[in-house]
Design an enzyme around this catalytic site. Structure first.
Site, PDB file in Angstrom:
ATOM      1  N   ASP A  58      38.510 -16.769  13.931  1.00 55.08           N
ATOM      2  CA  ASP A  58      39.135 -17.812  13.401  1.00 55.08           C
ATOM      3  C   ASP A  58      38.713 -19.161  13.501  1.00 55.08           C
ATOM      4  OD1 ASP A  58      42.087 -19.345  12.747  1.00 55.08           O
ATOM      5  OD2 ASP A  58      42.715 -17.366  12.928  1.00 55.08           O
ATOM      6  N   LYS A 109      46.620  -7.615   5.445  1.00 52.94           N
ATOM      7  CA  LYS A 109      47.984  -8.179   4.670  1.00 52.94           C
ATOM      8  C   LYS A 109      47.662  -8.504   3.519  1.00 52.94           C
ATOM      9  CE  LYS A 109      50.704 -11.122   7.376  1.00 52.94           C
ATOM     10  NZ  LYS A 109      51.017 -12.269   7.842  1.00 52.94           N
ATOM     11  N   ASP A 144      45.284 -10.158   9.570  1.00 52.40           N
ATOM     12  CA  ASP A 144      46.723 -10.395   9.154  1.00 52.40           C
ATOM     13  C   ASP A 144      46.664 -11.928   8.602  1.00 52.40           C
ATOM     14  OD1 ASP A 144      49.456  -9.812   9.628  1.00 52.40           O
ATOM     15  OD2 ASP A 144      49.461 -10.821  11.404  1.00 52.40           O
ATOM     16  N   ASP A 194      34.065 -19.693  10.266  1.00 53.15           N
ATOM     17  CA  ASP A 194      34.619 -19.066   9.087  1.00 53.15           C
ATOM     18  C   ASP A 194      34.012 -17.694   8.980  1.00 53.15           C
ATOM     19  OD1 ASP A 194      35.027 -18.540   6.104  1.00 53.15           O
ATOM     20  OD2 ASP A 194      35.076 -20.584   5.785  1.00 53.15           O
TER      21      ASP A 194
END
Length: 315
Positions: A169, A268, A220, A185
């Site tokens: 993250d 997602k 997600d 990244d």
């Protein structure tokens, strides 16, 4: 003499805040997260638990040796993965753990008198997620957390699980036992190289992982909603395309695993014809099985859904 002016809130803002608070109080998954002994950092952990069960336990196969969680902060999904792969934990400061070890060596002091005050997990941090378009400079040093390093600020009384779990993250992630975290990244080559190196050099495999491939990729991620549907849907599509490209370079194939549904990608998205087209033209040709999932833990009012893609079979 002047007094500080109290901030003024519009009636509309107060109404929104009251509506949000009321929804939180009524939400059974919010209450469950607060009372669950696993102390999940995010309500979304229950979404992954439900999807995993609906799909027959794709995290539970013994051949799942490497999992990458993209956009992982604050770490709720990574906690679920760690549990499923057998990484149990009891959190305590390193000084307490070292005291426990000394006690085990016969000093008569277990070092556990104050351990009960430490919870199983950190509370969730409220941090505004940066857009997926924000890049970390290539020359910037990447940081990652090694859960097996005794010099980490917090250590654990633990059970050792199987395989390697990597959480990536732009935001920092508090330590989770069994999970290596990378702050960077995932689109940058430097992050990709570090990830591959960690997988290749991990000693948590029953056999070597010289190719540095992963068995399950989770995402997600969602960009901050702008209120502009066209903009938000385009952002969702770009994130899905980026995650797919990451999978193309890192996901182990169903053939190499030896299971028709081996090699799993879960991500997602926001429902829209553009995303349906992405499923038909990009996902279905490259996986043996693709399904749409909207778990009960996902609020009915939300447009979010999940593509569960099993059996990586790149054309």
């Amino acid at each position: 003499m002047f007094r500080p002016t109290l901030p003024l809130f519009s009636q509309k803002s107060k109404s929104k805040s009251a509506s949000w608070a009321s929804r939180q109080l009524r939400d059974p998954y919010v209450r469950k997260r607060q009372s669950d002994p696993a102390s999940y950092r995010a309500r979304s952990a229950f979404k992954l638990l439900e999807i995993n069960d609906l799909a027959g336990g794709f995290l539970d196969h013994g051949d799942v040796r490497a999992v990458v969680d993209l956009g992982a902060a604050p770490g709720g999904w990574s906690q679920v993965v760690a549990q499923r792969l057998g990484w149990g934990e009891r959190r305590m400061p390193r000084s307490v753990l070292l005291g426990e070890r000394r006690g085990a060596e016969g000093s008569g002091d277990s070092g556990l008198d104050d351990a009960g005050e430490f919870g199983l997990a950190y509370p969730a941090k409220k941090a505004k997620r940066k857009s997926s378009k924000v890049k970390v400079k290539e020359e910037e040093e990447l940081t990652h957390y090694d859960p097996l390093n005794i010099d980490s600020p917090l250590s654990f009384s633990t059970t050792k699980g199987r395989g390697t779990i990597l959480a990536v993250d732009l935001l920092p992630i508090e330590p989770i036992h069994g999970v290596r975290t990378i702050q960077g990244d995932f689109l940058l080559p430097s992050t990709s190289r570090l990830l591959t190196s960690l997988l290749q050099n991990s000693n948590n495999f029953n056999s070597s992982n010289s190719d540095g491939k992963v068995d399950v990729i989770l995402s997600d991620m969602a960009a901050n909603l702008s209120g502009n549907d066209t903009h938000d849907i385009q952002n969702s599509l770009e994130i899905c395309e980026s995650v797919f490209e990451f999978a193309r370079g890192h996901l182990r194939s169903a053939e190499s695993i030896g299971r028709k549904r081996g090699g799993v990608l879960l991500m997602k998205f926001f429902t829209h014809p553009l995303l349906e087209s992405f499923k038909l033209t990009t996902l279905k040709p490259n996986f043996n099985h693709v399904m749409y999932v909207k778990p009960d833990a996902s609020r009915a009012s939300s447009r979010e859904g999940y593509f569960l893609c099993m059996g990586w079979n790149p054309r």
